[in-house]
Motif scaffolding. Structure first.
Motif, mmCIF file in Angstrom:
data_model
loop_
_atom_site.group_PDB
_atom_site.id
_atom_site.type_symbol
_atom_site.label_atom_id
_atom_site.label_comp_id
_atom_site.label_asym_id
_atom_site.label_seq_id
_atom_site.Cartn_x
_atom_site.Cartn_y
_atom_site.Cartn_z
ATOM 1 N N GLU A 70 37.289 36.643 37.269
ATOM 2 C CA GLU A 70 36.671 37.162 38.460
ATOM 3 C C GLU A 70 35.151 37.015 38.324
ATOM 4 N N ALA B 133 32.563 38.703 39.637
ATOM 5 C CA ALA B 133 31.776 39.913 39.384
ATOM 6 C C ALA B 133 31.856 40.350 37.923
ATOM 7 N N THR B 134 33.017 40.209 37.312
ATOM 8 C CA THR B 134 33.173 40.559 35.902
ATOM 9 C C THR B 134 32.336 39.625 35.034
ATOM 10 N N GLN C 58 29.607 38.138 35.998
ATOM 11 C CA GLN C 58 28.209 38.499 36.222
ATOM 12 C C GLN C 58 27.817 39.673 35.325
ATOM 13 N N CYS C 59 28.708 40.641 35.188
ATOM 14 C CA CYS C 59 28.455 41.786 34.307
ATOM 15 C C CYS C 59 28.367 41.324 32.853
ATOM 16 N N LYS D 27 24.085 42.354 40.792
ATOM 17 C CA LYS D 27 25.056 41.537 41.537
ATOM 18 C C LYS D 27 26.466 42.055 41.307
ATOM 19 N N ALA D 28 26.796 42.357 40.052
ATOM 20 C CA ALA D 28 28.131 42.869 39.728
ATOM 21 C C ALA D 28 28.326 44.283 40.271
ATOM 22 N N ARG E 191 27.074 45.645 42.895
ATOM 23 C CA ARG E 191 27.305 45.604 44.347
ATOM 24 C C ARG E 191 28.750 45.247 44.690
ATOM 25 N N GLN E 192 29.462 44.721 43.691
ATOM 26 C CA GLN E 192 30.872 44.369 43.883
ATOM 27 C C GLN E 192 31.780 45.388 43.200
ATOM 28 N N ASN E 193 31.221 46.571 42.976
ATOM 29 C CA ASN E 193 31.959 47.722 42.444
ATOM 30 C C ASN E 193 32.476 47.551 41.023
#
Length: 76
Positions: A1, A3-4, A6-7, A32-33, A35-37
């Motif tokens: 994923e 977002a993961t 990005q984290c 960025k991550a 903001r995607q919870n």
């Protein structure tokens, strides 16, 4: 994923893994991550904010908060 990832990139940059630490770049990827919870990114931002690194005066009123996951998930 995405977002993961990005984290995870934020973690690498914040910790200087693979090169010199770049906290400002880490903050960009954590945001960025977040903001995607992605809770881990939100908590990382809270920890950096507590150190005075990730302060976002628009969101925090200029005050740092303890890195509490419940607060972090609602703030970032």
């Amino acid at each position: 994923e995405l977002a993961t990832a990005q984290c995870a990139l934020g973690d690498l940059l914040a910790n200087g893994q693979g090169g010199a630490a770049d906290v400002q770049a880490a903050i960009l990827w954590y945001r960025k991550a977040a903001r995607q919870n992605i809770a881990a990114a939100q908590v990382a931002l809270e920890r950096l904010d507590a150190k005075g690194c990730a302060r976002d005066k628009r969101r925090s009123g200029g005050k740092s908060a303890a890195p509490d996951q419940r607060q972090a998930t609602s703030r970032w």
